[in-house]
Scaffold this motif. Structure first.
Motif, PDB file in Angstrom:
ATOM      1  N   ARG A  74      34.672  47.791  42.289  1.00 42.04           N
ATOM      2  CA  ARG A  74      33.712  46.892  42.945  1.00 42.04           C
ATOM      3  C   ARG A  74      32.288  47.184  42.518  1.00 42.04           C
ATOM      4  O   ARG A  74      31.870  48.328  42.384  1.00 42.04           O
ATOM      5  N   ARG A  75      31.555  46.106  42.303  1.00 39.60           N
ATOM      6  CA  ARG A  75      30.129  46.225  42.009  1.00 39.60           C
ATOM      7  C   ARG A  75      29.385  46.384  43.330  1.00 39.60           C
ATOM      8  O   ARG A  75      29.917  46.084  44.394  1.00 39.60           O
ATOM      9  N   ASN A  76      28.139  46.811  43.266  1.00 37.49           N
ATOM     10  CA  ASN A  76      27.347  47.003  44.489  1.00 37.49           C
ATOM     11  C   ASN A  76      27.357  45.751  45.349  1.00 37.49           C
ATOM     12  O   ASN A  76      27.012  44.674  44.888  1.00 37.49           O
ATOM     13  N   GLY A  77      27.794  45.912  46.580  1.00 34.04           N
ATOM     14  CA  GLY A  77      27.783  44.806  47.529  1.00 34.04           C
ATOM     15  C   GLY A  77      28.875  43.774  47.327  1.00 34.04           C
ATOM     16  O   GLY A  77      28.928  42.784  48.049  1.00 34.04           O
ATOM     17  N   GLU A  78      29.736  43.971  46.371  1.00 32.39           N
ATOM     18  CA  GLU A  78      30.790  43.001  46.086  1.00 32.39           C
ATOM     19  C   GLU A  78      31.911  43.143  47.111  1.00 32.39           C
ATOM     20  O   GLU A  78      32.365  44.247  47.395  1.00 32.39           O
ATOM     21  N   THR A  79      32.337  42.016  47.641  1.00 30.75           N
ATOM     22  CA  THR A  79      33.441  42.027  48.595  1.00 30.75           C
ATOM     23  C   THR A  79      34.768  42.122  47.850  1.00 30.75           C
ATOM     24  O   THR A  79      34.831  41.826  46.648  1.00 30.75           O
ATOM     25  N   PRO A  80      35.838  42.512  48.539  1.00 30.16           N
ATOM     26  CA  PRO A  80      37.151  42.527  47.889  1.00 30.16           C
ATOM     27  C   PRO A  80      37.532  41.152  47.323  1.00 30.16           C
ATOM     28  O   PRO A  80      38.153  41.061  46.264  1.00 30.16           O
ATOM     29  N   GLU A  81      37.143  40.092  48.006  1.00 31.71           N
ATOM     30  CA  GLU A  81      37.449  38.741  47.535  1.00 31.71           C
ATOM     31  C   GLU A  81      36.702  38.422  46.243  1.00 31.71           C
ATOM     32  O   GLU A  81      37.237  37.789  45.337  1.00 31.71           O
ATOM     33  N   GLN A  82      35.457  38.872  46.148  1.00 30.76           N
ATOM     34  CA  GLN A  82      34.680  38.654  44.925  1.00 30.76           C
ATOM     35  C   GLN A  82      35.266  39.446  43.753  1.00 30.76           C
ATOM     36  O   GLN A  82      35.328  38.939  42.632  1.00 30.76           O
ATOM     37  N   LEU A  83      35.715  40.664  44.024  1.00 31.35           N
ATOM     38  CA  LEU A  83      36.363  41.470  42.996  1.00 31.35           C
ATOM     39  C   LEU A  83      37.626  40.779  42.511  1.00 31.35           C
ATOM     40  O   LEU A  83      37.863  40.660  41.324  1.00 31.35           O
ATOM     41  N   ARG A  84      38.435  40.292  43.443  1.00 30.88           N
ATOM     42  CA  ARG A  84      39.666  39.600  43.092  1.00 30.88           C
ATOM     43  C   ARG A  84      39.380  38.379  42.234  1.00 30.88           C
ATOM     44  O   ARG A  84      40.028  38.139  41.221  1.00 30.88           O
ATOM     45  N   ALA A  85      38.369  37.604  42.615  1.00 32.75           N
ATOM     46  CA  ALA A  85      38.012  36.409  41.848  1.00 32.75           C
ATOM     47  C   ALA A  85      37.535  36.775  40.445  1.00 32.75           C
ATOM     48  O   ALA A  85      37.879  36.103  39.465  1.00 32.75           O
ATOM     49  N   ARG A  86      36.778  37.853  40.336  1.00 32.51           N
ATOM     50  CA  ARG A  86      36.278  38.293  39.034  1.00 32.51           C
ATOM     51  C   ARG A  86      37.427  38.748  38.136  1.00 32.51           C
ATOM     52  O   ARG A  86      37.489  38.392  36.957  1.00 32.51           O
ATOM     53  N   LEU A  87      38.371  39.505  38.702  1.00 36.04           N
ATOM     54  CA  LEU A  87      39.524  39.952  37.917  1.00 36.04           C
ATOM     55  C   LEU A  87      40.417  38.782  37.526  1.00 36.04           C
ATOM     56  O   LEU A  87      40.936  38.734  36.413  1.00 36.04           O
ATOM     57  N   GLU A  88      40.573  37.838  38.438  1.00 38.95           N
ATOM     58  CA  GLU A  88      41.382  36.654  38.123  1.00 38.95           C
ATOM     59  C   GLU A  88      40.748  35.871  36.977  1.00 38.95           C
ATOM     60  O   GLU A  88      41.439  35.419  36.062  1.00 38.95           O
TER      61      GLU A  88
END
Length: 95
Positions: A74-88
């Motif tokens: 995770r990047r600073n302040g990134e939510t788990p949902e944002q991480l998932r979207a970025r990986l997807e």
């Protein structure tokens, strides 16, 4: 997400990339020599598959790291949902 590849994973990815590099050099030579279009496309497809496999191996390692240590990806302040979207998005960029 900082990518940490194990030595065996790193070796496999580098081998795939080197194979693709050699295949691309072969495609260039074939074009310069005026080789048959079908042969060129076949070689180009092989290079593309090698690059895809290297990319998928890198993404799989990143996903594994995120599963074992969710905070590492995770990047600073990134939510788990944002991480998932970025990986997807990364995964789909190779599809």
């Amino acid at each position: 997400m900082e990518l940490e590849l194990a030595a065996t994973d790193l070796k496999a990815v580098l081998n795939r990339l080197r194979r693709a590099q050699g295949q691309i050099a072969g495609v260039i030579r074939m074009i310069e020599e005026g080789r048959d279009c079908e042969d060129v496309v076949t070689q180009l497809a092989a290079a593309s598959r090698a690059l895809d496999r290297a990319g998928f191996a890198i993404i799989a390692t990143g996903l594994q790291q995120c599963v074992t240590d969710p905070e590492s990806g995770r990047r600073n302040g990134e939510t788990p949902e944002q991480l998932r979207a970025r990986l997807e998005k990364l995964f789909l960029s190779l599809a």
